[in-house]
Design a protein around this motif. Structure first.
Motif, mmCIF file in Angstrom:
data_model
loop_
_atom_site.group_PDB
_atom_site.id
_atom_site.type_symbol
_atom_site.label_atom_id
_atom_site.label_comp_id
_atom_site.label_asym_id
_atom_site.label_seq_id
_atom_site.Cartn_x
_atom_site.Cartn_y
_atom_site.Cartn_z
ATOM 1 N N GLN A 1 -1.392 -1.254 7.232
ATOM 2 C CA GLN A 1 -2.105 -1.751 8.410
ATOM 3 C C GLN A 1 -2.319 -3.265 8.395
ATOM 4 O OE1 GLN A 1 -3.194 0.467 6.121
ATOM 5 N NE2 GLN A 1 -5.413 0.487 5.921
ATOM 6 N N SER B 1 -7.567 4.905 3.281
ATOM 7 C CA SER B 1 -6.101 4.994 3.304
ATOM 8 C C SER B 1 -5.674 5.899 2.155
ATOM 9 C CB SER B 1 -5.470 3.612 3.115
ATOM 10 O OG SER B 1 -5.890 2.719 4.122
ATOM 11 N N ALA C 1 0.897 5.398 4.241
ATOM 12 C CA ALA C 1 -0.503 5.792 4.104
ATOM 13 C C ALA C 1 -0.981 6.491 5.359
ATOM 14 C CB ALA C 1 -1.370 4.564 3.831
ATOM 15 N N LEU D 1 -1.666 -2.992 2.138
ATOM 16 C CA LEU D 1 -1.623 -1.722 2.852
ATOM 17 C C LEU D 1 -0.814 -1.881 4.147
ATOM 18 C CD1 LEU D 1 -5.357 -0.720 2.348
ATOM 19 C CD2 LEU D 1 -3.371 0.303 1.212
ATOM 20 N N VAL E 1 -4.144 6.620 7.426
ATOM 21 C CA VAL E 1 -5.314 5.758 7.559
ATOM 22 C C VAL E 1 -6.255 6.356 8.604
ATOM 23 C CG1 VAL E 1 -6.093 3.405 8.072
ATOM 24 C CG2 VAL E 1 -3.844 3.774 7.030
#
Length: 187
Positions: free
Chosen positions: A140, A105, A179, A138, A181
Motif C-alpha cells: 500500500q 497487513s 498482503a 508494504l 490489508v
C-alpha cells in the motif's frame, strides 16, 4: 494469497478488536488482554504488520515478514511493538488512542525474483536485501505515495540504507510478497 487463503470478515474483526484493546490497555498502563480465540486462519503462522495512523499520518508500523507466531498472538505483539517500540516515534499515550486508526497487513511468504519488471505496484510489497542490509515496504505504500515501479524499488533500497538505484546492482536480492490489508475504517 499464494497458498494462504484470505481472512474472512469475522477473522479481520477479531484481529482489529484485539489490536484496539491492546493499544488502549498499553497506553493506559493496564494488563494486556488475553489473545483472541484462534479460529480457523487465526491459528496459522503468517507474516503480519500493524500500522498505526494518527489523523492520517504514520504513528507506528512494525511487523514480522515471516510468520513466527499464530496470527491471534502476533497481532497483539505487533500492536504493542508499533505503539511502543517503533524507533521513529515516542510511545503512544492514552490521550492519543482515540485519534489513532489501526491497519493490519497479513503477508504471503516473500518470493525472490530475478526481474524487477515482475513487481506490480499496488499488488506487491518489496524487500531489498544486500548483505546485512534489508528494507521492506508494504504494497500500500507505493499506492499512497503514487510511486511507479522504479520509484518503489528506489525507496525500498533507501529503506535498506542503500543508494536508490542499488536494485540494479549485482548482489542485491529483490523479494516480493502480497498482503491482505484491512483497517478500522474499512478501507
Amino acid at each position: 494469497m499464494n497458498e494462504y487463503s484470505f481472512l474472512c470478515s469475522k477473522e479481520q474483526t477479531i484481529l482489529l478488536k484485539a489490536a484496539r484493546a491492546t493499544l488502549e490497555a498499553s497506553a493506559q498502563g493496564e494488563s494486556i488482554p488475553a489473545f483472541p480465540e484462534p479460529l480457523g486462519e487465526l491459528s496459522e503462522k503468517r507474516g503480519i504488520f500493524v500500522t498505526l495512523r494518527k489523523n492520517g499520518e504514520l504513528r507506528g508500523c512494525i511487523g514480522y515478514v515471516i510468520g513466527v507466531a499464530p496470527l491471534n498472538k502476533a497481532v497483539v505483539e505487533m500492536t504493542l511493538a508499533a505503539s511502543r517500540e517503533d524507533p521513529r516515534f515516542h510511545p503512544v499515550t492514552k490521550e492519543e488512542t482515540d485519534s489513532i486508526e489501526i491497519e493490519i497487513s497479513v503477508l504471503t511468504p516473500p518470493e525472490i525474483i530475478s526481474d524487477p519488471g515482475d513487481v506490480t505496484v499496488g499488488k506487491d510489497g518489496l524487500i531489498i536485501k544486500k548483505g546485512l542490509r534489508q528494507g521492506l515496504l508494504l504494497p500500500q505504500v507505493a499506492v499512497e505515495w503514487c510511486w511507479d515501479r522504479e520509484t518503489f524499488l528506489d525507496h525500498a533500497c533507501m529503506k535498506a540504507g542503500l543508494p536508490a538505484k542499488s536494485w540494479k546492482s549485482p548482489g542485491v536480492e529483490i523479494f516480493k510478497f502480497s498482503a491482505q490489508v484491512f483497517s478500522e475504517s474499512g478501507n
